[in-house]
Design a protein around this motif. Structure first.
Motif, short mmCIF file in Angstrom:
data_model
loop_
_atom_site.label_atom_id
_atom_site.label_comp_id
_atom_site.label_asym_id
_atom_site.label_seq_id
_atom_site.Cartn_x
_atom_site.Cartn_y
_atom_site.Cartn_z
N ASP A 214 0.97 -1.18 -0.07
CA ASP A 214 -0.11 0.00 -0.31
C ASP A 214 0.84 1.33 0.01
OD1 ASP A 214 -2.42 -1.49 0.01
OD2 ASP A 214 -2.72 -1.27 1.94
N PHE A 215 2.05 1.32 0.92
CA PHE A 215 2.82 2.67 0.67
C PHE A 215 3.38 2.66 -0.73
CE2 PHE A 215 6.85 4.34 0.69
CZ PHE A 215 6.91 5.44 1.39
N MET A 216 3.90 1.43 -1.42
CA MET A 216 4.13 1.99 -2.64
C MET A 216 3.21 2.11 -3.61
SD MET A 216 7.51 1.21 -1.96
CE MET A 216 8.32 1.50 -3.88
N LEU A 217 2.09 1.74 -3.50
CA LEU A 217 1.15 2.18 -4.39
C LEU A 217 0.61 3.65 -4.35
CD1 LEU A 217 -1.69 -0.57 -4.13
CD2 LEU A 217 -0.46 -0.09 -6.14
N GLU A 218 0.70 4.20 -2.73
CA GLU A 218 0.32 5.53 -2.54
C GLU A 218 1.43 6.71 -3.01
OE1 GLU A 218 -1.49 5.45 1.42
OE2 GLU A 218 -2.64 3.58 0.97
N ALA A 219 2.57 6.16 -2.70
CA ALA A 219 3.68 7.19 -2.83
C ALA A 219 4.54 7.31 -4.10
CB ALA A 219 5.06 6.59 -2.14
N TRP B 196 8.66 7.68 -8.17
CA TRP B 196 8.08 7.77 -6.63
C TRP B 196 8.40 9.30 -6.14
CZ3 TRP B 196 5.77 3.50 -6.28
CH2 TRP B 196 6.55 2.21 -7.13
N ARG B 197 7.33 9.86 -5.42
CA ARG B 197 7.66 11.14 -5.00
C ARG B 197 8.83 11.33 -3.93
NH1 ARG B 197 2.18 10.50 -4.08
NH2 ARG B 197 2.21 10.68 -1.86
N ASP B 198 9.75 12.25 -4.21
CA ASP B 198 10.88 12.44 -3.50
C ASP B 198 11.83 11.17 -3.35
OD1 ASP B 198 12.85 13.75 -1.69
OD2 ASP B 198 11.80 13.53 0.02
N GLY B 199 11.78 10.52 -4.73
CA GLY B 199 12.49 9.22 -4.67
C GLY B 199 13.89 9.43 -5.20
N ASP B 200 14.13 10.65 -6.03
CA ASP B 200 15.50 10.87 -6.55
C ASP B 200 15.94 9.81 -7.36
OD1 ASP B 200 17.93 12.11 -7.07
OD2 ASP B 200 17.59 13.19 -5.23
N GLY C 124 8.12 14.98 -0.69
CA GLY C 124 7.16 13.70 -0.87
C GLY C 124 5.94 13.80 -0.75
N LEU C 125 5.47 14.81 0.09
CA LEU C 125 4.03 14.53 0.61
C LEU C 125 3.41 13.40 1.10
CD1 LEU C 125 2.31 17.06 -2.43
CD2 LEU C 125 3.34 17.67 -0.18
N LEU C 126 4.38 12.99 1.86
CA LEU C 126 3.73 11.44 2.47
C LEU C 126 3.33 11.44 3.77
CD1 LEU C 126 7.64 9.82 1.75
CD2 LEU C 126 5.64 9.86 0.24
N GLU C 127 2.84 12.49 4.15
CA GLU C 127 2.14 12.34 5.61
C GLU C 127 1.04 11.53 5.61
OE1 GLU C 127 0.80 16.58 4.29
OE2 GLU C 127 2.57 15.28 4.16
N GLU C 128 0.30 11.30 4.54
CA GLU C 128 -1.17 10.70 4.64
C GLU C 128 -1.06 9.31 3.92
OE1 GLU C 128 -3.29 11.36 6.41
OE2 GLU C 128 -2.77 13.38 6.71
N VAL C 129 0.19 8.95 3.46
CA VAL C 129 0.46 7.52 2.81
C VAL C 129 0.41 6.54 3.90
CG1 VAL C 129 2.29 6.10 1.61
CG2 VAL C 129 1.71 8.60 0.98
N THR C 130 0.18 5.47 3.76
CA THR C 130 -0.04 4.20 4.63
C THR C 130 1.55 3.66 5.03
OG1 THR C 130 -1.97 3.52 3.96
CG2 THR C 130 -0.87 2.10 5.00
N PHE C 131 1.76 3.43 6.15
CA PHE C 131 2.91 2.89 6.53
C PHE C 131 4.07 3.62 6.43
CE2 PHE C 131 5.50 -1.19 6.44
CZ PHE C 131 5.47 -1.55 7.65
N VAL C 132 4.25 4.84 6.70
CA VAL C 132 5.56 5.96 6.36
C VAL C 132 6.22 5.65 7.78
CG1 VAL C 132 6.16 8.03 6.12
CG2 VAL C 132 4.13 7.51 5.27
N PHE C 133 7.46 5.23 7.50
CA PHE C 133 8.47 5.21 8.63
C PHE C 133 8.97 6.69 8.92
CE2 PHE C 133 8.78 0.83 6.97
CZ PHE C 133 8.45 0.22 8.31
N ASP C 134 8.58 7.43 9.89
CA ASP C 134 8.80 8.67 9.96
C ASP C 134 10.03 9.18 10.66
OD1 ASP C 134 5.99 10.20 9.20
OD2 ASP C 134 5.42 8.49 10.54
N GLY C 135 10.50 8.27 11.62
CA GLY C 135 11.51 8.80 12.44
C GLY C 135 12.18 7.64 13.17
#
Length: 765
Positions: free
Chosen positions: A254-259, A276-280, A613-624
Motif C-alpha cells: 500500500d505504501f508503494m501504491l500511494e507514494a 516515486w515522490r521524493d524518490g530521486d 514527497g507529501l507522504l504524511e497521509e501515505v500508509t505505513f510511513v517510517f517517520d523517524g
C-alpha cells in the motif's frame, strides 16, 4: 560587523513543544569531551574544557582550517557560549560556531571582526544539540584556553510515556530470536512473561546486560503477553507464526501504491521525483519490489488487487509523456507487478539515464519470465532495447539528475571506486547485481556480447574485496539506507556463481560480520556506527536500521561459522525490534503506527507535513528513529532531530523483508515405495489461525512441463504447508492439471523465483 545566525534553523531542526528546564545554567563543557582538528604538543583539546584558564589547546601552526569540537553526553539545551583565547596568542578575528545537521555542519553564530581575547555569546533561542564546533574562518591557527558552552539539561515531557521495559510492541515471530531491553535493571534480576488474559506466568529467566532473551518461549495460541520485572511492565505483545510478515506485507504494498509520483494519493508534479515522490535516482524501488515478489510470490499474488492502470492521456498536457511508453498490464494483475510496470514505464518514458536509474531496469528484465503472464511482450522489448542502448553511456541527461549526484560517469561497465556520502546516494557495489542480471538476460536473448556484463561485475567485486575497509564506517553504516546494496552484491555473486567468484569473497563477508558484531555488544543489540558513535553523526538513520537485516541475512547465507551466523541472526531481529519500539524512545518508527499496524501502542512523536514527497497521509510511513541524542538510554531527549518519511526508508524495509522470507524458506519432498510424494514448504504464508491458508509450488518433469501444486497449512500455528500426491502409473494429477512422466524421469519442485528460488530434484520411482 557581526553576523549572527541564531534562530531560523531551529524552526527547521527542532520541535519545542514540551521541555522542562533543570534549574540553573551550567558550564556544559565540563561534562563533555573535546577533540581538535590538530594539536600542538602539549596543547591537547581536553585542556580547552578543563575549567583552567592557564592551560590551553593549540592547533598546529599550519592548520588553515582549525576547529575545536565539544561533544556533550546527550541532547542538551545550549543558550550561550564563552570563548577564552590563550593570552599568549593572537585571537582569531573570524570564527564560527556550528552544529551538525544531516551530516553537515551548520553555522549558527559568525564573528567577522573580533579583537577580544574573551568573547561572550548569547543565543536568541535555545539550541538543542549534542555537539558544537568552534571553527576558525580566517585560515589562522587557534589557541583556546576555555571553550564554555552554557545551558541546562533538556527534557521533553513526551518522554514520560516511555515504558520501563522496551519490546517489539506488536509482536514476535514464532521460533525466531525474541529479546527486550530493561534499562537500569541489575544483572541477574528475574523477569517473567505474563499471559495478559489469564494472569499466569508462562516463562521466566534473568536479565543480562540490561536485556532479556525469551527466544525459547514459543506459545501456540492467540493470547498476548507482557514482560514483568517487579512492578515494571512492558507493552503487551503477541507471538505468532510469521507475525512480522502478517502485519507488514499489505502495508508495504500500500505504501508503494500511494507514494507513486503523479498517480498515487497525490497527483502533483514534484521536484526531485521520478516514479516515486521524493524518490530521486537512488530509491532502489524496482529491485525491492522484484526481491519481494521473487522471495514469496504466492503471498503477493493472493493479495486483493487495489491498483489499476492509469492512462497518461487522462491527465493534463503538462503530464504528457511522463509515462505511457509501456503497454498496459492485464486486468487483475497483482499490485506488486503493477508497481514494477509503473517504475519501468516512467524510466523508459522519460529516458532516465543516470547510472542508478538504468541499473534498476535490469531487475525488471531479469524477472521477466515470472512477470510475462500479466504483461505484454512489448514491455520487455521496450525496456531491453532502452537498457542496452544506454548501459554503457558515460554522459547523463540533465533531467535525470539532482543535486545529490556523485557519479563521475555513468557507464555501468566501468569500475566504480567513488564512495558515496551518508546521504546514501552511492553505495559500494551498486552495479554488481544489475550487471550479473544483464548477463543472464543477454544470454537468454542470445547476445554474443553477454560476457561483458559478467566481466564488469567481476572486476567490481574483485576491487571491493581488495579495497573496502570495513573498519571505516563510511563503507558500512555510513551509507545509511543503502548499505544493504553492498553485502547483497557479495551474496548474489557467490550464490549464483560460486565457482567463478573472485578469491577472498567469503572471507571478506566474514570480516564484515565480525566487525558488525563487535559494534553490537550493548543493551539494545544495536550495531553502532563505530565504537564511539551510535548513529551516523547528524543524520536521521531510519533506513539503515530498516535495511540492516537484508545485509545480515545476505551475509548469513554465505557464512560457515555458526557463531557468526547466530550473532547476525540476533542482530537482524533486534533491528526489526528497534523499529517496533525496542529503542531508547520506546516508540515505533511510524507516527500513524497505532492506527495502521496491528498491536502497535506508541507511534513516533510527530510526522513531517508537506515536504517534497507529501507522504504524511501515505500508509505505513517510517517517520523517524532515535538519534544520537537518545543513545545509549536518554529518552528525556524526546522529539529532537529531523523527522520526515522517505521512500528510501520503506524500500530498505522492503528489501529486508524479502531477504527474511528467502532465508527461512525451506522446501522438502519425500516419496514412498510407490512413488507417491509428500511435499512440504516452510515459507511466510500462514498468517491467520482462523483461516486455512495455502501455498502454490511448481512441479516440473525433465521435458520442462510444469504444473502448480496447492499445499495446505499443517495446523493453524504451523510454519509449514504440505500436500501428499499420488503417482498413478506414469502420471501425476493435481486438481485439473496433469504431468506425464517418462522412464527415469526426474521431478523438480520449486518455490520462489530467480536468485531466490528454492528447489529440489528427485528421481521418479
Amino acid at each position: 560587523m557581526k553576523k549572527k545566525f541564531r534562530s531560523i534553523h531551529l524552526l527547521l531542526f527542532f520541535t519545542f513543544t514540551a521541555w522542562l528546564p533543570v534549574a540553573g545554567q551550567n558550564n556544559l563543557s565540563l561534562s563533555g569531551s573535546a577533540t581538535g582538528s590538530s594539536e600542538e604538543v602539549p596543547g591537547s583539546a581536553s585542556l580547552a574544557i578543563d575549567n583552567d584558564a592557564e592551560s590551553y589547546w593549540s592547533s598546529s601552526p599550519g592548520d588553515k582550517r582549525a576547529w575545536l569540537l565539544v561533544r556533550l553526553p546527550g541532547a542538551t539545551e545550549v543558550v550561550g557560549a564563552s570563548i577564552n583565547f590563550s593570552p599568549d596568542s593572537e585571537p582569531n578575528r573570524q570564527f564560527v560556531l556550528q552544529y551538525l545537521l544531516n551530516g553537515e555542519w551548520r553555522t549558527f553564530y559568525r564573528e567577522e571582526e573580533n579583537a577580544s581575547r574573551q568573547v561572550e555569546i548569547s543565543l536568541d533561542k535555545p539550541l538543542i544539540v549534542d555537539r558544537v564546533r568552534l571553527a576558525a574562518a580566517d585560515q589562522q591557527a587557534m589557541q583556546i584556553g576555555e571553550f564554555i558552552l552554557i545551558g541546562q539539561q533538556y527534557k521533553d515531557t513526551s518522554s514520560a510515556e516511555t515504558p520501563p521495559i522496551l519490546v517489539n510492541q506488536s509482536g514476535y515471530n514464532l521460533y525466531r530470536p525474541k529479546r527486550f531491553t530493561a534499562p537500569g535493571i541489575k544483572e541477574g534480576t528475574r523477569f517473567e512473561i505474563v499471559n495478559t488474559s489469564t494472569g499466569s506466568i508462562e516463562f521466566s529467566d534473568t536479565v543480562k546486560m540490561e536485556k532479556g532473551d525469551f527466544s525459547s518461549f514459543n506459545p501456540l495460541g492467540t493470547d498476548s503477553f507482557q514482560i514483568r520485572i517487579g512492578e515494571k511492565t512492558s507493552f503487551a505483545f503477541r507471538i505468532g507464526p510469521n507475525w512480522l510478515e502478517r502485519i507488514t506485507y499489505r502495508n508495504m504494498v500500500d505504501f508503494m501504491l500511494e507514494a507513486r509520483h503523479y498517480v498515487g494519493n497525490v497527483s502533483e508534479i514534484r521536484p526531485i521525483s521520478f516514479a516515486w515522490r521524493d524518490g530521486d535516482f537512488f530509491n532502489w524501488s524496482m529491485q525491492s519490489l522484484v526481491a519481494m515478489y521473487l522471495s514469496n510470490p504466492h503471498a503477493y499474488e493472493r493479495m486483493e488487487v487495489k491498483g489499476k492502470y492509469v492512462p497518461n492521456e487522462s491527465f493534463a498536457e503538462s503530464y504528457r509523456g511522463l509515462w505511457g511508453e509501456l503497454a498496459p498490464f492485464k486486468e487483475n494483475t497483482p499490485d506488486i507487478i503493477q508497481l514494477m510496470h509503473w517504475d519501468a514505464d516512467v524510466k523508459v518514458s522519460q529516458k532516465l539515464d543516470h547510472e542508478m536509474q538504468k541499473a534498476e531496469l535490469a531487475h525488471f528484465l531479469y524477472a521477466w519470465p515470472y512477470l510475462k503472464k500479466w504483461l505484454p511482450q512489448q514491455n520487455f522489448d521496450k525496456v531491453y532495447q532502452y537498457a542496452v542502448s544506454v548501459w554503457e553511456k558515460a554522459a547523463v541527461s540533465e533531467h535525470s539528475l539532482s543535486q545529490y549526484d556523485k557519479s563521475p560517469e555513468h557507464n555501468l561497465l566501468g569500475l566504480k571506486t567513488q564512495l558515496g556520502t551518508t546521504k546514501g546516494e552511492m553505495p559500494p557495489g551498486f552495479s554488481v547485481i544489475p550487471n550479473l542480471m544483464m548477463y543472464e538476460v543477454s544470454k537468454r536473448e542470445n547476445d554474443p556480447q553477454a560476457g561483458k556484463y559478467f566481466d564488469a561485475a567481476y572486476r567490481q567485486m574483485d576491487w571491493m574485496i581488495q579495497n573496502l575497509d570495513w573498519e571505516d564506517p563510511m563503507t558500512t553504516k555510513g551509507q545509511r539506507m543503502s548499505e544493504h546494496m553492498t553485502m547483497r552484491a557479495f551474496a548474489f555473486f557467490y550464490k549464483e556463481y560460486p565457482e567463478s567468484s573472485p578469491a577472498g569473497l567469503k572471507a571478506k563477508v566474514a570480516d564484515w560480520a565480525r566487525i558488525a558484531l563487535s559494534r553490537s555488544e550493548n543493551m539494545w543489540d544495536f550495531r553502532k556506527y563505530d565504537q564511539e558513535e551510535w548513529t551516523p553523526p547528524g543524520w536521521n538513520e531510519t533506513g539503515n536500521i530498516l535495511g540492516f537485516p537484508a545485509a545480515a541475512f545476505a551475509a548469513m547465507s554465505l557464512l560457515e561459522d555458526k557463531e557468526l551466523v547466530d550473532g547476525l541472526e540476533i542482530l537482524a531481529w533486534s533491528h526489526f525490534e528497534n523499529a517496533f519500539g525496542r529503542n531508547p524512545t520506546g516508540r515505533h518508527f511510524s507516527f500513524k503506527g497505532p492506527e495502521e499496524i496491528e498491536g502497535v501502542d506508541l507511534g513516533w512523536y510527530s510526522r513531517h507535513k508537506g515536504g517534497i514527497g507529501l507522504l504524511e497521509e501515505v500508509t505505513f510511513v517510517f517517520d523517524g528513529s532515535p538519534k544520537s541524542f537518545h543513545y545509549p538510554n536518554y529518552p528525556e531527549a524526546g522529539d529532537v532531530g529531523w523527522t520526515e518519511g522517505w521512500v528510501q526508508f520503506n524500500t530498505a524495509f522492503n528489501i529486508s523483508m524479502a531477504y527474511l522470507a528467502n532465508y527461512y524458506t525451506q522446501l522438502e519432498c519425500s516419496q514412498d515405495e510407490s512413488g507417491n510424494l509428500l511435499i512440504r514448504l516452510e515459507a511466510p504464508l500462514n498468517f491467520y489461525p482462523d483461516q486455512k491458508e495455502q501455498a502454490e509450488v511448481w512441479l516440473s518433469n525433465n521435458a520442462g512441463k510444469s504444473i502448480p501444486v496447492i499445499l495446505n497449512e499443517i495446523s493453524p500455528f504451523s510454519l509449514s504447508l504440505e500436500r501428499r500426491i499420488e503417482k498413478q502409473d506414469s502420471e501425476i494429477r493435481t486438481e485439473a492439471h496433469l504431468l506425464s512422466l517418462e522412464d527415469n524421469d526426474r521431478l523438480k519442485i520449486n518455490y520462489g523465483y530467480g536468485f531466490f528460488e528454492k528447489s529440489i530434484v528427485i528421481p521418479v520411482k
